[in-house]
Design an enzyme around this catalytic site. Structure first.
Site, mmCIF file in Angstrom:
data_model
loop_
_atom_site.group_PDB
_atom_site.id
_atom_site.type_symbol
_atom_site.label_atom_id
_atom_site.label_comp_id
_atom_site.label_asym_id
_atom_site.label_seq_id
_atom_site.Cartn_x
_atom_site.Cartn_y
_atom_site.Cartn_z
ATOM 1 N N ASP A 36 0.815 -1.215 0.000
ATOM 2 C CA ASP A 36 0.000 0.000 0.000
ATOM 3 C C ASP A 36 0.853 1.271 0.000
ATOM 4 O O ASP A 36 0.383 2.352 0.330
ATOM 5 C CB ASP A 36 -0.965 0.006 1.197
ATOM 6 N N HIS A 239 23.622 1.775 -17.436
ATOM 7 C CA HIS A 239 22.442 2.085 -16.614
ATOM 8 C C HIS A 239 22.640 1.689 -15.155
ATOM 9 O O HIS A 239 21.670 1.385 -14.450
ATOM 10 C CB HIS A 239 21.186 1.399 -17.182
ATOM 11 N N ASP A 256 25.754 10.602 -13.348
ATOM 12 C CA ASP A 256 24.732 11.091 -14.281
ATOM 13 C C ASP A 256 23.498 11.402 -13.449
ATOM 14 O O ASP A 256 22.857 10.488 -12.913
ATOM 15 C CB ASP A 256 24.453 9.997 -15.325
ATOM 16 N N ASP A 267 19.602 17.014 -17.174
ATOM 17 C CA ASP A 267 20.238 15.701 -17.337
ATOM 18 C C ASP A 267 21.723 15.969 -17.587
ATOM 19 O O ASP A 267 22.103 16.369 -18.685
ATOM 20 C CB ASP A 267 19.572 14.995 -18.538
ATOM 21 N N HIS A 346 26.281 4.389 -27.466
ATOM 22 C CA HIS A 346 24.969 5.057 -27.463
ATOM 23 C C HIS A 346 25.036 6.274 -28.367
ATOM 24 O O HIS A 346 26.109 6.630 -28.864
ATOM 25 C CB HIS A 346 24.550 5.437 -26.040
ATOM 26 N N HIS A 350 19.631 13.390 -26.940
ATOM 27 C CA HIS A 350 18.177 13.221 -27.088
ATOM 28 C C HIS A 350 17.516 14.552 -26.770
ATOM 29 O O HIS A 350 18.121 15.405 -26.111
ATOM 30 C CB HIS A 350 17.675 12.121 -26.134
ATOM 31 N N HIS A 357 13.957 12.009 -21.613
ATOM 32 C CA HIS A 357 14.022 11.655 -23.035
ATOM 33 C C HIS A 357 12.734 12.203 -23.623
ATOM 34 O O HIS A 357 11.709 11.533 -23.617
ATOM 35 C CB HIS A 357 14.140 10.140 -23.213
ATOM 36 N N GLU A 380 26.017 14.234 -25.133
ATOM 37 C CA GLU A 380 26.597 13.344 -24.137
ATOM 38 C C GLU A 380 27.430 12.211 -24.717
ATOM 39 O O GLU A 380 27.113 11.039 -24.526
ATOM 40 C CB GLU A 380 25.483 12.761 -23.260
ATOM 41 N N TYR A 384 33.695 3.950 -23.009
ATOM 42 C CA TYR A 384 33.606 2.998 -21.896
ATOM 43 C C TYR A 384 34.493 1.801 -22.220
ATOM 44 O O TYR A 384 34.261 1.118 -23.227
ATOM 45 C CB TYR A 384 32.151 2.549 -21.705
ATOM 46 N N ARG A 402 31.707 9.784 -19.471
ATOM 47 C CA ARG A 402 30.662 10.470 -20.244
ATOM 48 C C ARG A 402 30.625 11.910 -19.753
ATOM 49 O O ARG A 402 30.810 12.162 -18.550
ATOM 50 C CB ARG A 402 29.295 9.800 -20.067
ATOM 51 N N GLU A 404 28.014 15.152 -20.179
ATOM 52 C CA GLU A 404 26.673 15.442 -20.713
ATOM 53 C C GLU A 404 26.199 16.820 -20.298
ATOM 54 O O GLU A 404 26.235 17.161 -19.110
ATOM 55 C CB GLU A 404 25.684 14.387 -20.191
HETATM 56 N N1 GLY Z 1 20.255 10.055 -17.805
HETATM 57 C C1 GLY Z 1 19.764 9.434 -18.950
HETATM 58 C C2 GLY Z 1 20.481 9.856 -20.137
HETATM 59 O O1 GLY Z 1 21.558 10.384 -20.048
HETATM 60 O O2 GLY Z 1 19.977 9.741 -21.230
HETATM 61 MN MN MN Z 2 20.845 12.045 -21.350
HETATM 62 MN MN MN Z 3 22.141 11.491 -18.345
#
Ligand code: GLY
Ligand code: MN
Ligand code: MN
Length: 439
Positions: A36, A239, A256, A267, A346, A350, A357, A380, A384, A402, A404
């Site tokens: 709950d 992730h 991140d 982000d 990647h 985005h 996103h 970004e 890696y 990374r 970003e």
């Molecule tokens: N934090 C998600 C991305 O960088 O797309």
């Molecule tokens: Mn991002």
């Molecule tokens: Mn990110």
């Protein structure tokens, strides 16, 4: 956000729908975390975009040109007993007075009222496939009208995807939206700088996570997604969000994390050495990513295509990895063959807005979208190199980098909304420098 902003959006959407259309959209349901215990409530972005209404169990209806009321909100009734437990509700009076509805009804009356409104229309603007239960209700209302056709009831002829119109609107940010995104990026940048200053060997990743949340919360903001705090080998897990490793001298740390202001996301990713000084190899990889990021950001300007920043990042990363001996062969061939994708798996960014996103098409037909002022995207790039990478010398292992930022397309070029967080090597090392203890 000012109510005028929501009025403007509804008007714009209604202009696109035209007479004879009815838009129907439910609020986000409350979601259970376990038994709950509820997740913190977050309104559906599309619903928020059109209403600013922060409650569950609500349905927005727009009927352009309808004389009595164009904007109708179904929502919960006031209920002193429930409000003692859960807090104040707007009720129908609040929906009209505070959220600009022309008319409002209790959500429990929707089955009686909505079919009659649908009946007057030719086209139903609705996004199927997000809330299955509500889909059934909408289909049920239309079927109900159809079954009464021999009594002279009219049935709309067309279903139109509402998200198609709405998501193109959301792609172009207004001044008010840019201001919210700037605030969000500023808070997140401060959170990153706080984390960079605090970081040292012997801390757990979750202590950095706590620093980020502290900074978000003390500005009345919430995380826009689960922060990634990945040290050493975890910097190479895209992730990762367990955030429970003890950070060691010699590790890199990839963080991140972003937050929300008025539901608008930031982000940001920053990568730095846990002990405050980049090793030779860490610095070499870092500088390749930084060069790629600068090159990609440089391509963010009106008239360029969505993919131009990505192409620039790919070129810089491939060239950098080749200079370091991590890729071998002619540059053009390496790019053409996608050799970089082993280390940069990647895309370069985005759209970002109410959703991290964010919505909006990346292509129009077969062509990449042309960048226009008011669009906001992340840039970004990353490299890696996981432990055990075949054919890669051990000295490169566990280096995940990374960088970003959130970038607004402006009339003349771009504006990096998250520029407040340091990213040059010397700036990071300076921020992390500790006073030297006397012997
Ligand atoms: N934090 C998600 C991305 O960088 O797309
Ligand atoms: Mn991002
Ligand atoms: Mn990110």
């Amino acid at each position: 956000m000012n109510q005028k902003e929501f009025v403007r959006r509804r008007k714009q959407l209604m202009r696109m729908m035209g007479h004879g259309g009815i838009a129907i959209m439910p609020a986000a349901p409350v979601k259970l975390r376990n038994r709950d215990v509820e997740h913190d409530y977050r309104q559906e972005s599309d619903f928020h975009y059109l209403t600013g209404f922060p409650e569950p169990e609500a349905v927005l209806v727009l009927i352009p040109g309808r004389k009595q009321a164009e904007y109708i909100l179904f929502c919960r009734e006031r209920d002193p007993l429930r409000e003692t437990w859960d807090g104040v509700r707007a009720g129908q009076d609040g929906a009209i007075a505070d959220f600009g509805a022309d008319d409002a009804f209790p959500i429990g009356d929707i089955d009686e009222i909505l079919p009659g409104l649908i009946e007057q229309c030719e086209r139903v603007y609705y996004t199927l496939g997000i809330h299955q239960e509500f889909d059934q209700q909408v289909v049920g209302w239309v079927q109900q009208l159809r079954s009464q056709v021999n009594r002279g009831t009219h049935t709309p002829q067309e279903f139109v995807a509402l998200d198609h119109l709405l998501h193109d609107m959301r792609l172009y940010k207004s001044r008010a939206e840019i201001s919210a995104m700037r605030k969000s990026a500023r808070i997140a940048a401060r959170a990153h700088e706080r984390a960079i200053s605090a970081c040292r060997p012997g801390m757990y990743e979750y202590e950095i996570h706590a620093d980020l949340i502290h900074e978000f919360k003390r500005h009345g903001s919430v995380p826009s997604y689960s922060p990634i705090v990945g040290s050493g080998p975890n910097s190479c897990v895209l992730h990762y969000n367990k955030n429970d490793r003890l950070m060691q001298d010699g590790d890199l740390l990839l963080v991140d994390a972003g937050c929300e202001v008025d539901c608008y996301a930031s982000d940001i990713t920053r990568t730095y050495p846990v002990n405050g000084r980049f090793s030779k190899e860490q610095r070499e990889i870092y500088e390749v990513v930084l060069r790629a990021q600068h090159a990609a950001i440089d391509k963010v300007r009106p008239g360029n295509h969505w993919n131009d920043p990505h192409d620039a990042a790919v070129r810089a990363i491939t060239a950098g990895l080749r200079d370091l001996g991590l890729l071998k062969g002619p540059l053009t061939k390496l790019i053409k063959d996608g050799a970089y994708s082993r280390f940069f798996m990647h895309r370069t960014g985005h759209w970002i807005g109410l959703d991290v996103h964010d919505v909006g098409d990346y292509k129009v037909g077969d062509e990449w979208r042309v960048l226009e002022p008011g669009m906001v995207l992340t840039i970004e790039p990353g490299i890696y190199i996981a432990s055990g990478s075949k054919g890669v010398a051990k000295k490169w292992w566990n280096i995940g980098v990374r960088i970003e930022d959130d970038v607004l397309v402006t009339k003349d070029g771009h504006d990096v909304l998250s520029a407040g967080a340091v990213k040059e090597v010397a700036e990071i090392e300076k921020l992390m420098a500790r006073p030297v203890k006397a012997a």
